[in-house]
Design an enzyme around this catalytic site. Structure first.
Site, PDB file in Angstrom:
ATOM      1  CB  VAL A  61      -0.970  -0.013   1.193  1.00  0.00           C
ATOM      2  CG1 VAL A  61      -1.757   1.300   1.274  1.00  0.00           C
ATOM      3  CG2 VAL A  61      -1.939  -1.189   1.088  1.00  0.00           C
TER       4      VAL A  61
ATOM      5  NE  ARG B  13      11.353  -5.713   8.000  1.00  0.00           N
ATOM      6  CZ  ARG B  13      10.333  -5.487   8.794  1.00  0.00           C
ATOM      7  NH1 ARG B  13      10.567  -5.121  10.068  1.00  0.00           N
ATOM      8  NH2 ARG B  13       9.088  -5.607   8.381  1.00  0.00           N
TER       9      ARG B  13
ATOM     10  CB  CYS C 178      -9.603  -2.755   1.470  1.00  0.00           C
ATOM     11  SG  CYS C 178      -9.332  -4.343   2.286  1.00  0.00           S
TER      12      CYS C 178
ATOM     13  NE  ARG D 234      -7.160 -12.832   2.753  1.00  0.00           N
ATOM     14  CZ  ARG D 234      -7.182 -11.530   3.025  1.00  0.00           C
ATOM     15  NH1 ARG D 234      -7.425 -10.653   2.067  1.00  0.00           N
ATOM     16  NH2 ARG D 234      -6.957 -11.089   4.254  1.00  0.00           N
TER      17      ARG D 234
ATOM     18  CG  HIS E 252     -10.839  -6.965  -1.548  1.00  0.00           C
ATOM     19  ND1 HIS E 252      -9.784  -7.814  -1.780  1.00  0.00           N
ATOM     20  CD2 HIS E 252     -10.593  -6.380  -0.340  1.00  0.00           C
ATOM     21  CE1 HIS E 252      -8.929  -7.741  -0.758  1.00  0.00           C
ATOM     22  NE2 HIS E 252      -9.416  -6.882   0.121  1.00  0.00           N
TER      23      HIS E 252
END
Length: 337
Positions: free
Chosen positions: A14, A39, A131, A236, A243
């Site tokens: 995102v 990191r 979302c 899922r 979606h």
């Protein structure tokens, strides 16, 4: 006037999409900062076609002088760092779940409830909805304005990108592994995701619902109308991006399907593709990379009084996350900053 904008979580799915969207929409930014965890510090990410940004370490990043920060780095990070940014005078637009149900934080879809946006002044934080909720309320809002919605039943078909880049990698690895007879490995999903569907997103709650299902209910009430009753089943599916939702709505007054189709065609950010022929509808494969929320299969539901059914599809990384966040920022600078 140009603004200073920070994208927190800039190396994630995102976050990268936020940078792309800011560049594509020519957001009035004089400076854009890419920020992520220690990191990732020192890595490079693209901004537009020609610019490359060096990622800065969030734990040492100075928010003073930054006008807007777009957060997409998870609830725990937002809980710790969003208040720090807000204290520095930055307006935070948070894509995580942490602040969505905070009564002092507006939960905003610009096409649906822009009137909630001034509430940002209480904490200098604005929440971006889930979302799956965003594309749902985009479809429900114009209909609710036409006839009051009483009840919604929604089943979602959510892509693996909603669970992050590593979840997408798991779908790819499992799919390839099936064809070459590799041992099946599960790391991010509770069951095999390749060639399968999993009726389980987020953790289970005491009543048997998952938190993803609860989010859709609670967020729709906060954004649209607390009187709407909503029941969700979130699934899922083995799709990388996009979606889809099968939606059944009961209205308090009669609503003709042609009238509903007409009002949806006029709704901002919504595209109706509804032809009762082969290929006369939109699927996740076609919506990937698109900004619109697509509505198809619109028809009367004869099993309930004043019932309507339809199919909703959207790119969950764009309108479901990055685009909605940038649109909030655009509305903010045009009206309030």
């Amino acid at each position: 006037m140009g603004y200073k904008v920070a994208v927190v979580g800039a190396t994630g799915n995102v976050g990268r999409e936020m940078l792309t969207t800011l560049a594509e929409r020519e957001f009035p930014a004089d400076e854009v900062y890419a920020v992520a965890s220690e990191r990732s510090a020192g890595a490079e990410v693209s901004f537009g076609e020609d610019d490359v940004l060096k990622v800065q370490d969030l734990s040492h990043f100075d928010f003073s002088g930054v006008d807007i920060a777009l957060f997409s780095s998870g609830a725990k990070v937002s809980e710790e760092f969003a208040p720090r940014a807000a204290r520095a005078g930055t307006v935070v637009i948070d894509n995580s779940s942490h602040y969505r149900m905070d009564p002092d934080v507006p939960l905003v879809v610009p096409e649906v409830n822009p009137d909630a946006l001034p509430g940002y002044a209480r904490k200098h934080i604005i929440a971006n909805p889930n979302c799956s909720t965003i594309q749902l309320v985009m479809a429900l809002k114009p209909l609710h304005d036409l006839a009051p919605i009483e009840r919604v039943i929604v089943s979602t078909y959510q892509s693996t990108s909603g669970a992050g880049r590593e979840a997408m990698d798991e779908l790819f690895t499992q799919t390839r592994g099936i064809f070459v007879n590799d041992q099946m490995k599960r790391e991010h999903f509770t069951k095999q995701i390749a060639f399968n569907v999993i009726p389980h997103i987020d953790s289970f709650m005491e009543d048997g619902a998952t938190r993803e299902e609860w989010k859709m209910m609670a967020e729709t009430k906060k954004i649209l109308d607390p009187q709407i009753r909503l029941h969700a089943t979130c699934v899922r599916v083995p799709v990388f991006i996009g979606h889809a939702e099968a939606v059944h709505v009961e209205f308090g007054t009669p609503l003709d399907e042609d009238e509903a189709r007409s009002v949806l065609r006029k709704a901002p950010g919504v595209t109706v593709v509804d032809h009762r022929v082969d290929e006369g509808y939109v699927t996740p494969a076609e919506c990937a990379g698109e900004d619109a929320v697509f509505i198809s299969r619109l028809r009367t539901d004869p099993t309930v009084e004043n019932g309507l059914a339809f199919w909703v599809v959207a790119d969950n990384l764009r309108k479901g996350a990055a685009l909605n966040t940038v649109q909030i920022a655009e509305t903010l600078v045009s009206a309030y900053l």
